[in-house]
Design a protein around this motif. Structure first.
Motif, PDB file in Angstrom:
ATOM      1  N   ARG A  30      97.636  93.727  49.768  1.00  9.72           N
ATOM      2  CA  ARG A  30      97.792  94.958  49.241  1.00  9.72           C
ATOM      3  C   ARG A  30      96.218  95.344  48.706  1.00  9.72           C
ATOM      4  NH1 ARG A  30     102.691  96.629  48.815  1.00  9.72           N
ATOM      5  NH2 ARG A  30     104.266  95.287  48.426  1.00  9.72           N
ATOM      6  N   LYS A  43     100.072  99.704  49.331  1.00 12.16           N
ATOM      7  CA  LYS A  43     100.154  99.133  50.698  1.00 12.16           C
ATOM      8  C   LYS A  43      98.946  99.968  51.250  1.00 12.16           C
ATOM      9  CE  LYS A  43     104.744  97.901  50.985  1.00 12.16           C
ATOM     10  NZ  LYS A  43     106.212  98.094  51.682  1.00 12.16           N
ATOM     11  N   ASN A  46      99.657 103.495  51.737  1.00 13.73           N
ATOM     12  CA  ASN A  46      99.884 104.449  50.656  1.00 13.73           C
ATOM     13  C   ASN A  46      98.465 104.539  50.128  1.00 13.73           C
ATOM     14  OD1 ASN A  46     102.482 104.810  50.657  1.00 13.73           O
ATOM     15  ND2 ASN A  46     102.792 102.668  49.764  1.00 13.73           N
ATOM     16  N   PRO A  78     101.408 107.412  45.254  1.00 16.89           N
ATOM     17  CA  PRO A  78     102.486 107.088  46.161  1.00 16.89           C
ATOM     18  C   PRO A  78     103.103 105.935  46.100  1.00 16.89           C
ATOM     19  CG  PRO A  78     100.347 107.755  47.527  1.00 16.89           C
ATOM     20  CD  PRO A  78     100.021 107.519  46.159  1.00 16.89           C
ATOM     21  N   ASN A  79     104.519 105.887  45.976  1.00 13.01           N
ATOM     22  CA  ASN A  79     105.344 104.711  46.268  1.00 13.01           C
ATOM     23  C   ASN A  79     105.070 103.633  45.055  1.00 13.01           C
ATOM     24  OD1 ASN A  79     106.911 105.660  48.225  1.00 13.01           O
ATOM     25  ND2 ASN A  79     105.501 104.607  49.688  1.00 13.01           N
ATOM     26  N   THR A  80     104.370 103.842  43.814  1.00 14.40           N
ATOM     27  CA  THR A  80     104.232 103.391  42.659  1.00 14.40           C
ATOM     28  C   THR A  80     104.824 104.324  41.468  1.00 14.40           C
ATOM     29  OG1 THR A  80     102.057 104.300  42.024  1.00 14.40           O
ATOM     30  CG2 THR A  80     102.025 102.501  43.689  1.00 14.40           C
ATOM     31  N   ASN A  81     104.655 103.474  40.166  1.00 13.76           N
ATOM     32  CA  ASN A  81     105.175 104.153  39.169  1.00 13.76           C
ATOM     33  C   ASN A  81     103.889 104.675  38.237  1.00 13.76           C
ATOM     34  OD1 ASN A  81     104.410 101.647  38.350  1.00 13.76           O
ATOM     35  ND2 ASN A  81     106.358 101.486  37.246  1.00 13.76           N
TER      36      ASN A  81
END
Length: 121
Positions: A30, A43, A46, A78-81
């Motif tokens: 990552r 990733k 992302n 993107p795709n995280t909080n």
């Protein structure tokens, strides 16, 4: 925020400025962005999408816009909080950090493609 305990030997620094650092973890595969007191893991695809999102903000328009809304941007990774609330200067610093990291990724992948299985000593 919880501090990540990744051994230094598993970290590969991609780019560092006085405002943050981007490094790659060989253990998790990552990209980690440390910026504004937050560490966000991506990733690779992302990370590229996040960079595109940051680059899509028109800084020139923001400079000439006198409204209060133009003073900052809220960007969701993107795709995280994680959500970044960035003032104009922070946006410029983040853009510089991400651009340097993407360039380092490009150079690394180019060298791997060029050298193949050869080991650089």
């Amino acid at each position: 925020m919880e501090k990540l305990n990744v051994p230094d030997r598993m970290k590969a620094e991609l780019h560092k400025t006085n405002k943050g650092i981007v490094w790659q973890c060989d253990l998790t595969n990552r990209i980690f962005v440390e910026f504004g007191g937050m560490t966000t893991a991506f990733k690779i695809h992302n990370f590229i999408n996040f960079k595109r999102l940051v680059d899509s903000i028109n800084i020139i328009d923001k400079l000439y816009d006198l409204s209060d809304e133009a003073d900052f941007d809220i960007i969701e990774a993107p795709n995280t909080n994680h959500t970044f609330t960035l003032h104009l200067c922070d946006l410029i610093h983040l853009r510089e950090l991400l651009s340097g990291a993407k360039f380092a990724l490009y150079v690394n992948s180019f060298l791997i493609e060029l050298l193949g299985d050869y080991e650089v000593v």
